[in-house]
Design an enzyme around this catalytic site. Sequence first.
Site, PDB file in Angstrom:
ATOM      1  N   GLY A   1      -1.426   1.839  10.087  1.00  0.00           N
ATOM      2  CA  GLY A   1      -1.921   2.217   8.769  1.00  0.00           C
ATOM      3  C   GLY A   1      -3.433   2.213   8.662  1.00  0.00           C
TER       4      GLY A   1
ATOM      5  N   LYS B   1       0.818  -1.224   0.000  1.00  0.00           N
ATOM      6  CA  LYS B   1       0.000   0.000   0.000  1.00  0.00           C
ATOM      7  C   LYS B   1       0.853   1.277   0.000  1.00  0.00           C
ATOM      8  CE  LYS B   1      -4.138  -2.036   2.084  1.00  0.00           C
ATOM      9  NZ  LYS B   1      -5.178  -1.929   3.118  1.00  0.00           N
TER      10      LYS B   1
ATOM     11  N   ASN C   1      -3.440   4.387  21.751  1.00  0.00           N
ATOM     12  CA  ASN C   1      -2.499   3.430  21.169  1.00  0.00           C
ATOM     13  C   ASN C   1      -1.492   2.977  22.224  1.00  0.00           C
ATOM     14  OD1 ASN C   1      -1.625   1.959  18.856  1.00  0.00           O
ATOM     15  ND2 ASN C   1       0.180   3.283  18.740  1.00  0.00           N
TER      16      ASN C   1
END
Length: 282
Positions: A139, A76, A160
Amino acid sequence: MTEPTASPSYVVIGNPIAHSKSPQIHALFAAQFAGNPALAGFCYDRLLAPVDGFAASVAQFAASGGRGANVTVPFKEDAFRLANLLTARAQAAGAVNTLQLQADDSWLGDNTDGAGLVADVLRHVEIRGRRILLLGAGGAARGVILPLLAQQPASLTLANRTLSRASQLVEHFQANTTILLQACEYGAIAGQFDLIINATSASLGGERLPISNSVFAPGALAYDMMYGKDETPFLAQAREAGVVLRVDGLGMLVGQAAEAFHLWTELRPDVEPVLVWMREQL
Ligand code: NDP
């Protein structure tokens, strides 16, 4: 739909790629528009590219008549660099999952993952005015932030394991929105949320996240980007916290494919029957 030939017009490129369900999904979309001239010659197959040979594989594909591609792991970011022109959502995502050949033989890079997630969430609940908790800062998390903000939520909190990654995303996206963005570690999440999205890969390893049951507001939707035959660890965690609305990421997968199909053909397939079929295949 035309059966895959030696020179398909559309492919999903990845490494590995044999497991990809994209050819079946696009075949089912195409079957919904049988006889439509927009699909003349539409043919979709898998393309295995060497890990260090993405650009060469894409060039060869274009030379053999290729018109568009879905891009999956690990390419990607390669596709992001290869694209000559990027949509705003691909630019924001820093990654490309859909390529479309332009009239001048350049490549347009798009990212339909976030739109796929938003479309799937909207099948269950509104996003406008809701408090969102996004778990993860990799991502997949980055790719859904712009499409989520476009729905005008009340707030977006990013939690996170590695705080600095969440903080960087907040800094990046806060510059262009008045919606309140916050970053924190799992143990420091404050308040309750209406939409809690797991964009970590913790579920892949069978792991649960160290978040409190109190983050789930009454009537909240828990969404896990991961999907599988069995309940994911995150959705089990949400169920045990009393969350009734629990959705896995299969609809996001079908939704991102529908967005890519629309980009290529300008046709909007019905995702519902495809989702039912996919669920049966798990
Ligand atoms: P990345 O590798 O880019 O990011 C992984 C994220 O997960 C990071 O935030 C990382 O935290 C966190 N993480 C990993 N392991 C743990 C753990 N044990 N405990 C807590 N946090 C953890 O992966 P992606 O963003 O590309 O993918 C994330 C998930 O989204 C995957 O499960 C993928 O399958 C899914 N996905 C689903 C899609 C769909 O269509 N349904 C589309 C795209 C992705 P840290 O920064 O601290 O390392």
